[in-house]
Design a protein around this motif. Structure first.
Motif, PDB file in Angstrom:
ATOM      1  N   TRP A 155       0.849  -1.197   0.000  1.00 39.30           N
ATOM      2  CA  TRP A 155       0.000   0.000   0.000  1.00 39.30           C
ATOM      3  C   TRP A 155       0.882   1.244   0.000  1.00 39.30           C
ATOM      4  CZ3 TRP A 155      -5.208   0.852  -0.352  1.00 39.30           C
ATOM      5  CH2 TRP A 155      -5.685   2.116   0.032  1.00 39.30           C
ATOM      6  N   HIS A 212       3.199   1.453  -3.208  1.00 44.88           N
ATOM      7  CA  HIS A 212       2.384   1.860  -4.366  1.00 44.88           C
ATOM      8  C   HIS A 212       2.069   3.351  -4.308  1.00 44.88           C
ATOM      9  CE1 HIS A 212      -1.564   2.788  -6.118  1.00 44.88           C
ATOM     10  NE2 HIS A 212      -1.182   2.003  -7.101  1.00 44.88           N
ATOM     11  N   ASN A 213       1.620   3.792  -3.129  1.00 49.50           N
ATOM     12  CA  ASN A 213       1.204   5.191  -3.013  1.00 49.50           C
ATOM     13  C   ASN A 213       2.368   6.157  -3.227  1.00 49.50           C
ATOM     14  OD1 ASN A 213      -1.307   4.246  -2.554  1.00 49.50           O
ATOM     15  ND2 ASN A 213      -1.481   4.962  -0.452  1.00 49.50           N
ATOM     16  N   ARG A 235       3.219   6.433  -6.880  1.00 51.62           N
ATOM     17  CA  ARG A 235       2.253   7.248  -7.607  1.00 51.62           C
ATOM     18  C   ARG A 235       2.494   8.730  -7.306  1.00 51.62           C
ATOM     19  NH1 ARG A 235      -2.123   4.927 -10.476  1.00 51.62           N
ATOM     20  NH2 ARG A 235      -1.257   2.928 -11.111  1.00 51.62           N
ATOM     21  N   MET A 236       2.706   9.043  -6.034  1.00 49.13           N
ATOM     22  CA  MET A 236       2.906  10.441  -5.652  1.00 49.13           C
ATOM     23  C   MET A 236       4.201  10.986  -6.259  1.00 49.13           C
ATOM     24  SD  MET A 236       1.637  10.031  -1.753  1.00 49.13           S
ATOM     25  CE  MET A 236       2.350  11.494  -1.054  1.00 49.13           C
TER      26      MET A 236
END
Lengths: 375, 644
Positions: free
Chosen positions: B397, B400-401, B404-405
């Motif tokens: 989690w 991944h985040n 993306r950021m």
């Protein structure tokens, strides 16, 4: 106003490199985050409509609708929009060590509005090293921390969204023209929520010709100097053609030609230089150092300025006709350039099934803007 | 009660294939057993570890298969009988040493057991290591029943001492993990003494130095050993023929495929027409035996799983024997009679035999098919998913985040473990490469050196704690030494979780639970010169903050150790940290705007979506109370209450 969801937002804005990172879609849901100036979607969202799309200043923005909503007047494409008066202004309070751009009008007004409880909180732009970060402030001391131009896109609208989530009403916000468009769309309750209350009591828009990509510009500066020493930045009026970086003990000048490549392409579709959809708009006053140009647009904006002057926080004087004309010409030029770019990319008033636009402007107004004679 | 210590019996017991292999090693008097965990092989070492104390067997989980093989070989050189166990991928890892070992030869009986996974039920590939026997020029034995699993293993030690070389025994999932009847034999009562003779002549295989040279001399000796093995194979009871004296068709098979052949011939009712030659000694093939059976008919079908190994060897033999036995028609994988990938089953073999015999074998009755389809429709569709409370879900989690950021199209190179699932939705599709043990870090090391070609995507790798020691260490050395720009995420769940929580060098216990020295991953990485951070992955915000900090940081290798024990470990199992509940007054359900983040994206099996009330709920039976979902709920509706 046509409202779609995150899927369309990604297709229309992110995929077309039109996201400026204004923060309008951030802090509404768990999906959009802004980090170091870039807004990213973490996971796909399947909702057909969302505030993310509704607030975005780069998709399905209907300028006529916004103008009617705010001024009760149609959008006519006037160079500097609708206003009551334009004056020169400056803060009367000296703040040693705090480097405003020009006259400190914005900081003085926000600070005053907080003190006088005209607003309960303000969404402003702070900085971590060089990176602009949104900040919701509730007292006037914090306003000074956020003073000074950043010249980089900042997700400031997300601070307003955070404030709304926390239950604030009567908030102020300072932002760029794109952010003022987002704020006005937000205030229009585009999803028709029954419990909606307008959370914004004051919007101060900044003059903006373009912004710089946060990551590219900060990487550029990091290579050039010790960024921790930078205290402020400014772009003096033409013909200087430089950016001035102020550190504790010196000034450093960078030719604009070196930083122009960092202007995001989305700035070239923006028709607004003077934040036409704000209560007040503030920018530089060319040729008069230490002063700002202040455009008073709404009644509540006028009331605030009147009180601030009465209480001795702000000093105003007449604007020279010559300066007004220069501002008007520059604004008209930006409008015309933006519309040509929108048209060439097929992003203006697109018609037909499944076609979506960045902006919708009445055709006769488009014609008028394009007919503007520019130098 | 573990039955492996039992005395010999006359009545059969129901035992798992891997247990039978372990018993075979014990009956052979094995002294040293090593291995690296890998499905379907792990239970062999685990079973031996359980009885090790009582039987003077030294059992060791090696850091990887190559080292495990070397440890076992040392025992052989010192005159002891030794066993080394691994899955198919492990043979690749051990193969560098094995090629030398096969040339140097062994002393005490030494057996390599490779348990393989046709159809890749629990693997990232369905590699067939039988070809290694040909490459290494060592004998290959393939048990075709549970009794043979024990008996062949035991016999392999004798054979090894007869020819003084390592013997490969190959099992497959359907033998290793299934159970069948086995009659136990006698246990030896010898207590061998370990001594390594090395003062003899260089050419003296039992008293001189143990080396693979002089190469040509040793190579010839090695081939003589194979000839000796062939002589034993000619008489081996593990090669059996059943069927008529003059069959229309001869099926040649080995391993679990033998089960499918028997069933197919019975179901087709052709046991009187088709002969079945089940081989237990599959390389090198014994020519006299092959001549005897290939002679029986002109039509031959070779039935085996994965690569056409047996098929090619039978074809070579048939060609060599053709002056005596005449030309044969040989069917198998190469002409498409048997599929060239995936597991076999009786239906596939039925189809192949029927085709060879020109028979039509009717498909099942329409009503049966309909009933089967209806029954299958009742089974809910379930994705592969991390367990409730799994630290990997929280880790991915955050990873991944932040990627993306960060928005530079960064990616993660995956590795082998439960966290390989990071490539699927349960890990938010975070992994973008997946290869062998340690390959994630090796690939990242390569990606991290491509900055000079304009690559500015952050390259990350993940590794489990066991994989870290197994094969990541050399790749990490490579990355640090070569100034590669990477971030290594160590998903430290305190054990080799995927294969059943076997210990590894980071833990202070051995296979039998006795005390050992634990190596500290954080200190190792620091000593190697990496920037190291440590965090509990359940603290999502802190994990994301550190990851972002490391992604920003230029200058070599960054390591973050995300440390949280596996939810299934004995330490955590059944113990909740929190009682979880959804506050129905706060969960707005479909009105939230979160678009069901908890049950659509985060998707812990402990979270359920109540379709009637259209709100999220906790499944109290499934939830293990890790508390992570409370951190992802944007409205704070999922709440945790600490258990005091």
């Amino acid at each position: 106003m046509r409202v779609f969801g995150a899927k369309e937002l990604l297709e229309d804005v992110h995929a077309k490199d039109l996201c400026i990172g204004c923060g309008a879609c951030v802090s509404l849901c768990p999906y959009f985050k802004n980090y170091r100036g870039k807004t990213a979607m973490l996971f796909p969202c399947t909702l057909p409509q969302g505030r993310c799309h509704a607030y975005c200043p780069r998709t399905e923005v209907d300028l006529n609708e916004l103008s009617v909503r705010l001024w009760d007047k149609p959008y006519r494409g006037e160079p500097i929009g609708i206003y009551k008066e334009i004056v020169a202004s400056r803060s009367t309070t000296p703040h040693p060590g705090c480097l405003f751009q020009a006259g400190g009008t914005v900081s003085a007004l926000i600070s005053f509005a907080l003190k006088e409880k005209i607003i309960n909180a303000a969404a402003l732009t702070d900085r971590e090293d060089l990176i602009p970060i949104p900040r919701l402030v509730t007292n006037s001391e914090e306003v000074l921390i956020c003073a000074g131009s950043k010249f980089m896109a900042s997700p400031t609208v997300s601070a307003l969204n955070e404030g709304i989530a926390k239950g604030f009403i009567g908030m102020g916000i300072v932002g760029t023209p794109c952010q003022m468009m987002a704020v006005l769309q937000l205030r229009s309750n585009p999803l028709g929520r029954p419990d909606f209350r307008d959370p914004v009591a004051l919007s101060i828009g900044l003059f903006c010709n373009w912004s710089l990509d946060t990551r590219q510009f900060s990487a550029y500066l990091t290579d050039k100097m010790d960024i921790t020493q930078i205290r402020g930045m400014d772009i003096p009026p033409p013909p200087a053609d430089v950016m001035v970086l102020k550190s504790v003990d010196r000034e450093r000048r960078i030719p604009l030609s070196e930083i122009r490549p960092f202007i995001p392409s989305t700035c070239f579709v923006c028709p607004d230089m003077t934040s036409e959809f704000a209560d007040l708009s503030v920018g530089m006053y060319e040729g008069r150092a230490g002063w700002n140009t202040l455009i008073v647009r709404s009644q509540r904006g006028a009331d605030l300025v009147e009180q601030a002057v009465r209480k001795g926080v702000l000093q105003v004087s007449d604007m020279q006709a010559e300066n007004l004309e220069r501002l008007s010409r520059a604004s008209a030029k930006k409008k015309e350039r933006a519309l040509r770019m929108l048209l060439s990319r097929g992003l203006l008033n697109a018609e037909g099934d499944g076609k979506r636009s960045v902006m919708r402007i009445p055709p006769e107004v488009v014609g008028k803007i394009l007919a503007t004679e520019t130098e | 009660m573990n039955t492996l210590r039992s005395r010999s019996e006359h009545t059969p017991r129901l035992v798992m294939g891997n247990e039978a292999i372990a018993r075979g090693a014990l009956e052979a008097g094995v002294s040293v057993a090593t291995g690296y965990p890998g499905t379907p092989s792990s239970e062999i070492i685990e079973n031996l570890a359980r009885v090790s104390a009582g039987r003077d067997v030294y059992v060791e989980w090696g850091v990887n298969e190559k080292v495990a093989m070397e440890v076992a070989a040392a025992a052989s050189f010192a005159g002891l009988r030794s066993l080394c166990v691994m899955k198919q991928n492990g043979v690749n890892v051990a193969s560098d040493f094995l090629l030398h070992l096969a040339s140097s030869g062994t002393r005490g009986g030494m057996v390599l057991v490779s348990c393989e996974d046709p159809g890749a039920l629990s693997s990232a590939n369905e590699g067939d290591s039988r070809h290694f026997s040909r490459l290494l020029e060592v004998p290959l034995l393939e048990p075709g029943s549970f009794q043979e699993a024990k008996d062949i293993t035991k016999w392999a030690f004798d054979l090894s001492e007869e020819i003084r070389n390592v013997i490969m025994v190959r099992s497959v999932t359907r033998l290793s993990h299934a159970s069948g009847s086995v009659v136990y034999g006698e246990m030896p009562e010898t207590k061998p003494h370990a001594f390594f003779s090395h003062d003899g002549d260089i050419l003296d295989p039992m008293r001189g130095p143990v080396i693979s040279g002089p190469v040509e001399y040793k190579h010839k000796k090695q081939q003589e050993k194979l000839q000796k093995a062939i002589a034993f194979f000619e008489e081996s009871p593990f090669n059996t023929y059943t069927g008529p004296d003059t069959p229309e068709l001869l099926c040649v098979t080995s391993s679990a495929a033998g089960f499918y052949c028997k069933e197919a011939l019975r179901l087709l009712g052709v046991e009187g027409r088709v002969g079945l030659l089940k081989l237990g000694t599959t390389w090198p093939l014994p020519p006299r035996l092959m001549e005897k059976y290939l002679r029986l008919t002109d039509k031959i079908l070779i039935v085996e799983e994965v690569i056409p190994f047996l098929e090619e060897n039978v074809k070579i033999m048939a060609a060599e024997l053709s002056p005596k036995i005449g030309a044969k028609v040989l069917h198998g994988k190469r002409d498409g009679f048997i599929p060239s990938a995936g597991e076999l089953n009786p239906d596939i073999v039925i189809a192949a035999v029927a085709k060879t015999l020109g028979m039509t074998y009717g498909s099942p009755a329409a009503t049966y098919t309909q009933r089967a389809t209806q029954a299958a429709a009742c089974v809910p569709v379930r994705d592969l998913a991390f367990c409730p409370g799994c630290p990997h879900r929280a880790s991915f989690w955050s990873i991944h985040n932040v990627l993306r950021m960060d928005a530079r199209q960064g990616f993660v190179c995956g590795d082998i473990g439960c966290y390989s699932l990071g490539i699927s939705p349960t890990g938010f599709g975070t992994l973008k490469t997946l290869h062998a043990m340690g390959s994630g870090t090796g690939l990242a090391s390569g990606f991290g050196s491509l900055g000079r070609f304009g690559m500015d995507q952050p390259a990350l790798a993940v590794t489990g704690d066991s994989t870290f020691f197994h094969a990541v260490l050399p790749a990490l050395v490579n990355a640090i030494h070569n100034k590669s720009e990477i971030t290594l995420v160590v998903l430290d769940n305190s054990g080799t979780a995927m294969t059943g929580f076997q210990p590894h060098p980071g833990l202070p216990v051995d296979a039998a639970g006795k005390e050992l020295i634990a190596l500290d991953i954080v200190r190792i990485c620091e000593a190697m010169g990496a920037t190291v951070r440590i965090c509990n992955p359940f603290y999502l915000k802190e994990t994301e903050r550190i990851l972002l900090e490391l992604l920003e940081k230029r200058g070599g290798v960054k390591v973050i150790v995300l440390k949280k024990t596996c939810a299934l470990s004995p330490e955590r199992k059944g113990k909740k940290d929190f009682n979880m509940f959804v506050n129905p007054a706060v969960c707005l359900g479909d009105d939230c705007g979160c678009n069901r983040l908890c049950t659509r994206i985060f998707k812990c099996p402990g979270l359920i979506w109540n379709r009637e009330k259209t709100v999220a709920e906790i499944d109290d039976i499934i939830c293990v109370g890790c508390g992570v979902c409370a951190s992802i709920c944007p409205s704070g509706a999922i709440q945790r209450k600490e258990i005091t």
